[in-house]
Design a protein around this motif. Structure first.
Motif, mmCIF file in Angstrom:
data_model
loop_
_atom_site.group_PDB
_atom_site.id
_atom_site.type_symbol
_atom_site.label_atom_id
_atom_site.label_comp_id
_atom_site.label_asym_id
_atom_site.label_seq_id
_atom_site.Cartn_x
_atom_site.Cartn_y
_atom_site.Cartn_z
ATOM 1 N N LYS A 134 0.845 -1.188 0.000
ATOM 2 C CA LYS A 134 0.000 0.000 0.000
ATOM 3 C C LYS A 134 0.885 1.245 0.000
ATOM 4 O O LYS A 134 1.877 1.307 0.731
ATOM 5 N N PRO A 151 0.339 5.197 0.588
ATOM 6 C CA PRO A 151 -0.448 6.401 0.871
ATOM 7 C C PRO A 151 0.059 7.572 0.028
ATOM 8 O O PRO A 151 1.254 7.700 -0.224
ATOM 9 N N THR A 174 -5.005 6.226 -1.331
ATOM 10 C CA THR A 174 -4.038 5.132 -1.228
ATOM 11 C C THR A 174 -4.023 4.326 -2.517
ATOM 12 O O THR A 174 -5.076 3.998 -3.067
#
Length: 281
Positions: A200, A202, A208
């Motif tokens: 992931k 951000p 995201t």
């Protein structure tokens, strides 16, 4: 409908036209079987929807991605967090929207969006569809890239809030071991397979990006033209969970053999899905 079932549908409707060197029906069938092997179908199906009045208008926001937010290469973590999947209590009705104007705009602007992400790309734009029945807030575009390693197809999906919810796309359930409610007293878990890359990223605006690449193996029950039994394939998915509750996702419609590079780098795929011009406004 859970996201894995919807993904099978999207692999089937997202093939580029004309065919990129293979039979699109077989490609869709193979991709669906590959995905079903590594994920069991869960959740509820799309039901008869209550129409909600909506006004459709076209807004163009074709802008280049932010180079300062390039991600490099997504990693394969040494361990995965565990997430308990809560059962969904109810379906969301379809907003029953007409996205014909948005689809016309997206098809016209997509070459410029791709050029900004991957300059000089040899692009083939295929079918563009709105998810049916009941005119869901979702558009799917088949895109193909031609390069030194051959031709590769992807499905570019834009999900409104209703379809994102109904499809079960949840950021918290990405890059994790999923624990589902027991069935007949038996617990069920689902974890990323060996070799999976998932990370992931951000972004500065609070959204995201998730980059996933899973490894699957062809067996006697599934196959693709020119791919031998036992071949390991890489399946790429890049998703942008946006702050307005929508989702843009680039999904490989058929695996790429090990040792063959993806047609898009992780950064190029991220620049595509984060382009603000990919919207249903």
């Amino acid at each position: 409908m859970k996201d894995n079932q919807l993904i099978d549908d999207l692999r089937g409707i997202g093939g580029a036209e004309p065919p990129l060197g293979f039979d699109p029906d077989r490609v869709a069938d193979t991709a669906a079987k590959l995905h079903k092997r590594r994920r069991a179908l869960t959740g509820v199906s799309l039901g008869v929807a209550v129409a909600v009045a909506a006004t459709a208008f076209s807004v163009s926001l074709v802008l280049p991605g932010d180079a300062e937010e390039d991600i490099g290469m997504a990693a394969a973590p040494t361990s995965w967090p565990t997430v308990t999947v809560a059962p969904r209590q109810s379906d969301m009705p379809s907003p029953n929207v007409d996205l014909s104007k948005q689809m016309e705009r997206l098809k016209a602007e997509l070459p410029e969006i791709i050029e900004q992400a991957k300059p000089g790309a040899q692009l083939k734009v295929g079918r563009i569809d709105q998810y049916q029945p009941n005119n869901w807030d979702h558009v799917s575009i088949g895109v193909g890239f031609v390069g030194p390693s051959g031709e590769q197809n992807y499905n570019l999906g834009i999900f409104g809030k209703a379809m994102k919810y109904q499809g079960g796309f949840n950021l918290n359930e990405k890059c994790a071991v999923l624990v589902y409610p027991p069935v007949n007293g038996k617990p069920r878990t689902e974890e990323p397979g060996p070799g999976t890359r998932c990370q992931k990223f951000p972004r500065k605006d609070g959204s995201t990006v998730v980059v996933e690449e899973q490894i699957v193996t062809l067996n006697g029950s599934i196959g693709a033209s020119g791919v031998p039994e036992g071949e390991k394939l890489k399946m790429l998915t890049v998703s942008h969970f946006r702050t307005d509750g929508t989702l843009v996702q680039l999904l490989g419609t058929i695996g790429v053999p090990m040792g063959v590079p993806q047609a898009l780098t992780d950064n190029e795929a991220v620049r595509i899905v984060t382009n603000p011009g990919l919207n249903l406004n």
